[in-house]
Design a protein around this motif. Sequence first.
Motif, PDB file in Angstrom:
ATOM      1  N   GLN A  75       0.868  -1.173   0.000  1.00  0.00           N
ATOM      2  CA  GLN A  75       0.000   0.000   0.000  1.00  0.00           C
ATOM      3  C   GLN A  75       0.905   1.223   0.000  1.00  0.00           C
ATOM      4  N   ILE A  76       0.628   2.158  -0.881  1.00  0.00           N
ATOM      5  CA  ILE A  76       1.500   3.323  -1.015  1.00  0.00           C
ATOM      6  C   ILE A  76       0.674   4.605  -0.934  1.00  0.00           C
ATOM      7  N   THR A  77       1.374   5.712  -0.729  1.00  0.00           N
ATOM      8  CA  THR A  77       0.785   7.039  -0.866  1.00  0.00           C
ATOM      9  C   THR A  77       1.722   7.837  -1.760  1.00  0.00           C
ATOM     10  N   GLY A  78       1.178   8.840  -2.396  1.00  0.00           N
ATOM     11  CA  GLY A  78       2.004   9.652  -3.274  1.00  0.00           C
ATOM     12  C   GLY A  78       1.244  10.851  -3.787  1.00  0.00           C
ATOM     13  N   GLU A  79       1.810  11.464  -4.805  1.00  0.00           N
ATOM     14  CA  GLU A  79       1.251  12.677  -5.386  1.00  0.00           C
ATOM     15  C   GLU A  79       1.310  12.588  -6.906  1.00  0.00           C
ATOM     16  N   VAL A  80       0.231  13.010  -7.554  1.00  0.00           N
ATOM     17  CA  VAL A  80       0.191  13.051  -9.010  1.00  0.00           C
ATOM     18  C   VAL A  80       1.123  14.169  -9.480  1.00  0.00           C
ATOM     19  N   VAL A  81       2.022  13.831 -10.410  1.00  0.00           N
ATOM     20  CA  VAL A  81       2.948  14.832 -10.935  1.00  0.00           C
ATOM     21  C   VAL A  81       2.765  15.090 -12.431  1.00  0.00           C
ATOM     22  N   TRP A  82       2.053  14.221 -13.131  1.00  0.00           N
ATOM     23  CA  TRP A  82       1.875  14.388 -14.570  1.00  0.00           C
ATOM     24  C   TRP A  82       0.845  13.399 -15.085  1.00  0.00           C
ATOM     25  N   HIS A  83       0.293  13.678 -16.266  1.00  0.00           N
ATOM     26  CA  HIS A  83      -0.599  12.744 -16.971  1.00  0.00           C
ATOM     27  C   HIS A  83       0.041  12.443 -18.326  1.00  0.00           C
ATOM     28  N   THR A  84       0.231  11.182 -18.621  1.00  0.00           N
ATOM     29  CA  THR A  84       0.846  10.779 -19.876  1.00  0.00           C
ATOM     30  C   THR A  84      -0.264  10.342 -20.829  1.00  0.00           C
ATOM     31  N   ASP A  85      -0.642  11.263 -21.722  1.00  0.00           N
ATOM     32  CA  ASP A  85      -1.793  11.025 -22.598  1.00  0.00           C
ATOM     33  C   ASP A  85      -1.607   9.869 -23.568  1.00  0.00           C
ATOM     34  N   HIS A  86      -0.408   9.689 -24.110  1.00  0.00           N
ATOM     35  CA  HIS A  86      -0.236   8.676 -25.156  1.00  0.00           C
ATOM     36  C   HIS A  86      -0.462   7.245 -24.655  1.00  0.00           C
ATOM     37  N   ASN A  87      -0.223   6.989 -23.375  1.00  0.00           N
ATOM     38  CA  ASN A  87      -0.459   5.639 -22.850  1.00  0.00           C
ATOM     39  C   ASN A  87      -1.371   5.630 -21.619  1.00  0.00           C
ATOM     40  N   HIS A  88      -2.008   6.773 -21.360  1.00  0.00           N
ATOM     41  CA  HIS A  88      -3.041   6.883 -20.331  1.00  0.00           C
ATOM     42  C   HIS A  88      -2.559   6.472 -18.943  1.00  0.00           C
ATOM     43  N   GLU A  89      -1.407   7.009 -18.549  1.00  0.00           N
ATOM     44  CA  GLU A  89      -0.852   6.735 -17.224  1.00  0.00           C
ATOM     45  C   GLU A  89      -0.832   7.993 -16.378  1.00  0.00           C
ATOM     46  N   VAL A  90      -1.128   7.805 -15.110  1.00  0.00           N
ATOM     47  CA  VAL A  90      -1.022   8.877 -14.127  1.00  0.00           C
ATOM     48  C   VAL A  90       0.363   8.751 -13.511  1.00  0.00           C
ATOM     49  N   ARG A  91       1.240   9.698 -13.807  1.00  0.00           N
ATOM     50  CA  ARG A  91       2.592   9.660 -13.260  1.00  0.00           C
ATOM     51  C   ARG A  91       2.561  10.190 -11.838  1.00  0.00           C
ATOM     52  N   MET A  92       3.297   9.541 -10.988  1.00  0.00           N
ATOM     53  CA  MET A  92       3.262   9.917  -9.585  1.00  0.00           C
ATOM     54  C   MET A  92       4.628   9.791  -8.933  1.00  0.00           C
ATOM     55  N   ARG A  93       4.761  10.484  -7.835  1.00  0.00           N
ATOM     56  CA  ARG A  93       5.954  10.389  -6.986  1.00  0.00           C
ATOM     57  C   ARG A  93       5.474   9.861  -5.646  1.00  0.00           C
ATOM     58  N   LEU A  94       6.095   8.814  -5.179  1.00  0.00           N
ATOM     59  CA  LEU A  94       5.693   8.181  -3.931  1.00  0.00           C
ATOM     60  C   LEU A  94       6.172   8.981  -2.725  1.00  0.00           C
ATOM     61  N   SER A  95       5.344   9.034  -1.706  1.00  0.00           N
ATOM     62  CA  SER A  95       5.693   9.760  -0.470  1.00  0.00           C
ATOM     63  C   SER A  95       6.988   9.246   0.136  1.00  0.00           C
ATOM     64  N   GLU A  96       7.195   7.945   0.113  1.00  0.00           N
ATOM     65  CA  GLU A  96       8.414   7.382   0.705  1.00  0.00           C
ATOM     66  C   GLU A  96       9.648   7.856  -0.060  1.00  0.00           C
ATOM     67  N   TRP A  97       9.513   8.191  -1.335  1.00  0.00           N
ATOM     68  CA  TRP A  97      10.647   8.712  -2.095  1.00  0.00           C
ATOM     69  C   TRP A  97      10.910  10.162  -1.721  1.00  0.00           C
ATOM     70  N   ILE A  98       9.875  10.908  -1.417  1.00  0.00           N
ATOM     71  CA  ILE A  98      10.040  12.296  -0.991  1.00  0.00           C
ATOM     72  C   ILE A  98      10.802  12.321   0.321  1.00  0.00           C
ATOM     73  N   ASP A  99      10.456  11.393   1.227  1.00  0.00           N
ATOM     74  CA  ASP A  99      11.107  11.314   2.534  1.00  0.00           C
ATOM     75  C   ASP A  99      12.581  10.951   2.420  1.00  0.00           C
ATOM     76  N   HIS A 100      12.981  10.266   1.332  1.00  0.00           N
ATOM     77  CA  HIS A 100      14.374   9.867   1.140  1.00  0.00           C
ATOM     78  C   HIS A 100      15.215  10.952   0.475  1.00  0.00           C
ATOM     79  N   SER A 101      14.577  11.968  -0.068  1.00  0.00           N
ATOM     80  CA  SER A 101      15.320  12.986  -0.830  1.00  0.00           C
ATOM     81  C   SER A 101      16.267  13.777   0.035  1.00  0.00           C
TER      82      SER A 101
END
Length: 101
Positions: A75-101
């Motif tokens: 189970q993850i949490t994150g934030e939407v950072v972009w929409h990729t129209d050509h392949n219909h994906e919601v790009r996201m950055r995971l909260s745990e990755w933000i905490d590691h930055s």
Amino acid sequence: MTEDTWPSDPSPEKVRREWSATVSALPVGTRITGQVVGRRPFGVFIRIDGVPNAVGLADIGSMPPSARLPALGAQITGEVVWHTDHNHEVRMRLSEWIDHS
């Protein structure tokens, strides 16, 4: 389910058909939760809670060097950072990755 197995639901047709609704429901900056349903060398695919016909992708381009890909089924949490129209994906950055930055 193995790491390389892709779930049969939502189907690519459902994802494509609902793309406009997905983008409206998940604008950039939206906090999301979900479950990791696929792992690939380039990132993880997420089934986003509350938006059943959306596919999220957290790719390694947004992963800090000290972080790891979450496990299949996590189970993850994150934030939407972009929409990729050509392949219909919601790009996201995971909260745990933000905490590691």
